[in-house]
Design a protein around this motif. Structure first.
Motif, short mmCIF file in Angstrom:
data_model
loop_
_atom_site.label_atom_id
_atom_site.label_comp_id
_atom_site.label_asym_id
_atom_site.label_seq_id
_atom_site.Cartn_x
_atom_site.Cartn_y
_atom_site.Cartn_z
N THR A 148 3.88 -12.66 14.30
CA THR A 148 3.46 -11.05 14.23
C THR A 148 2.61 -10.72 13.00
O THR A 148 2.90 -11.40 11.90
CB THR A 148 4.37 -10.12 14.31
OG1 THR A 148 5.44 -10.37 13.25
CG2 THR A 148 5.24 -10.45 15.62
N ASP A 149 1.84 -9.75 13.09
CA ASP A 149 1.04 -9.09 11.81
C ASP A 149 1.67 -7.64 11.68
O ASP A 149 1.06 -6.66 11.86
CB ASP A 149 -0.42 -9.01 12.50
CG ASP A 149 -1.27 -8.67 10.96
OD1 ASP A 149 -0.71 -8.57 9.91
OD2 ASP A 149 -2.30 -8.25 11.07
N ASP A 150 2.77 -7.81 11.01
CA ASP A 150 3.44 -6.48 11.03
C ASP A 150 2.86 -5.70 9.77
O ASP A 150 3.18 -4.47 9.63
CB ASP A 150 4.86 -6.70 10.65
CG ASP A 150 5.93 -7.29 11.68
OD1 ASP A 150 5.36 -6.91 13.00
OD2 ASP A 150 6.95 -7.58 11.57
N GLU A 151 2.09 -6.30 9.03
CA GLU A 151 1.26 -5.62 7.77
C GLU A 151 0.55 -4.39 8.54
O GLU A 151 0.41 -3.55 7.79
CB GLU A 151 0.70 -6.72 7.03
CG GLU A 151 1.63 -7.50 6.29
CD GLU A 151 2.38 -6.44 5.09
OE1 GLU A 151 1.63 -5.50 4.56
OE2 GLU A 151 3.48 -6.58 5.01
N LYS A 152 -0.19 -4.68 9.58
CA LYS A 152 -1.12 -3.54 10.16
C LYS A 152 -0.10 -2.37 10.42
O LYS A 152 -0.70 -1.44 10.81
CB LYS A 152 -1.67 -4.07 11.23
CG LYS A 152 -0.98 -4.57 12.41
CD LYS A 152 -1.77 -5.15 13.53
CE LYS A 152 -1.07 -5.32 14.84
NZ LYS A 152 -1.68 -6.00 15.84
N LEU A 153 1.06 -2.61 10.49
CA LEU A 153 1.87 -1.53 11.03
C LEU A 153 2.74 -0.70 9.66
O LEU A 153 3.47 0.23 9.89
CB LEU A 153 3.20 -1.89 11.86
CG LEU A 153 2.64 -2.69 13.17
CD1 LEU A 153 3.87 -3.17 13.89
CD2 LEU A 153 1.85 -1.62 14.07
N ARG A 154 2.75 -1.51 8.48
CA ARG A 154 3.39 -0.98 7.33
C ARG A 154 3.01 0.32 7.07
O ARG A 154 1.73 0.78 6.90
CB ARG A 154 3.05 -1.66 6.16
CG ARG A 154 3.96 -1.58 4.89
CD ARG A 154 3.74 -2.49 3.94
NE ARG A 154 4.21 -3.82 4.32
CZ ARG A 154 5.51 -4.28 4.19
NH1 ARG A 154 6.47 -3.51 4.07
NH2 ARG A 154 5.63 -5.65 4.73
N GLU A 155 3.89 1.31 6.63
CA GLU A 155 3.95 2.64 5.95
C GLU A 155 4.11 2.62 4.56
O GLU A 155 5.28 2.00 4.47
CB GLU A 155 4.69 3.65 6.85
CG GLU A 155 4.40 3.90 8.14
CD GLU A 155 5.21 4.70 8.95
OE1 GLU A 155 5.18 5.12 9.97
OE2 GLU A 155 6.43 5.25 8.30
N PRO A 184 -0.69 3.46 8.73
CA PRO A 184 -1.47 2.49 8.74
C PRO A 184 -3.05 2.91 8.85
O PRO A 184 -3.98 2.26 8.38
CB PRO A 184 -1.21 1.70 9.79
CG PRO A 184 0.27 2.09 10.25
CD PRO A 184 0.28 3.38 9.59
N ASP A 185 -3.28 4.03 9.28
CA ASP A 185 -4.71 4.64 9.59
C ASP A 185 -5.42 5.19 8.53
O ASP A 185 -6.40 5.80 8.41
CB ASP A 185 -4.86 5.49 10.92
CG ASP A 185 -4.13 6.95 10.97
OD1 ASP A 185 -3.53 7.13 9.90
OD2 ASP A 185 -4.12 7.49 11.91
#
Length: 188
Positions: free
Chosen positions: A3-10, A34-35
């Protein structure tokens, strides 16, 4: 599964304590989403805990304890919070002895669970053990609970039906059931 959890990191930007209690510590943090926008996260820091499925001759030891926030008694496996620097297995042994008077042998890890991921960092470590000997309980001041030996299969069925509705107990019983299915020589 990759998975690419980094794109979900806060990312934490800062924060402050809101309440410091004896057991619970409430915090309010500012985070970068993330945004790129900022938001607030309120959560409880908890020291973690251990819980024990204690078996003896096809039965499991359950406690009946009043839980004030929900205003009723619950069926639970013996459990308690980690002391600073304490290892989960040491906590499990200590809590089992304090709450039930039992010492156990043949300990096996059943993994861990996170009961309140939306509002707490609590991790509960689950263990399976066999009753070796009983002794005197040493309950904490203000701690009141009754002990019951319940047929293991009945306890699992009660968890499946919703009669047992404490999350750590449900997880511990179901994990113990699967562990025993994979290790039938350990029996019930």
């Amino acid at each position: 599964m990759i998975t690419d959890d980094e794109k979900l990191r806060e990312a934490r930007l800062g924060g402050e304590p809101v309440f410091e209690g004896r057991l619970l510590h409430v915090f309010r943090d500012r985070v970068r989403l993330p945004d790129g926008r900022e938001s607030t996260r309120e959560y409880i820091r908890h020291p973690g805990a251990s819980a024990v499925v204690l078996l003896r001759g096809g039965e499991v030891l359950l406690e009946r304890q009043w839980r004030y926030p929900l205003g009723r008694a619950f069926w639970e496996v013996p459990a308690g919070k980690l002391e600073p620097g304490e290892e989960p297995l040491s906590c499990a042994r200590r809590e089992l002895a304090e709450e039930t008077g039992y010492e156990a042998e043949g300990w096996a890890s059943l993994g861990s669970m996170c009961p309140g991921i939306g509002y707490s960092n609590e991790v509960i470590h689950l263990f399976l053990a066999r009753a070796a000997s009983g002794g005197e309980r040493h309950l904490d001041a203000g701690e009141f609970l009754d002990l019951f030996w319940v047929p293991f299969e009945e306890a699992v069925a009660r968890a499946a039906s919703g009669d047992i509705d404490d999350s750590k107990t449900i997880a511990a019983l179901f994990r113990a059931e699967k562990y025993l299915e994979r290790n039938p020589r350990e029996g019930r």
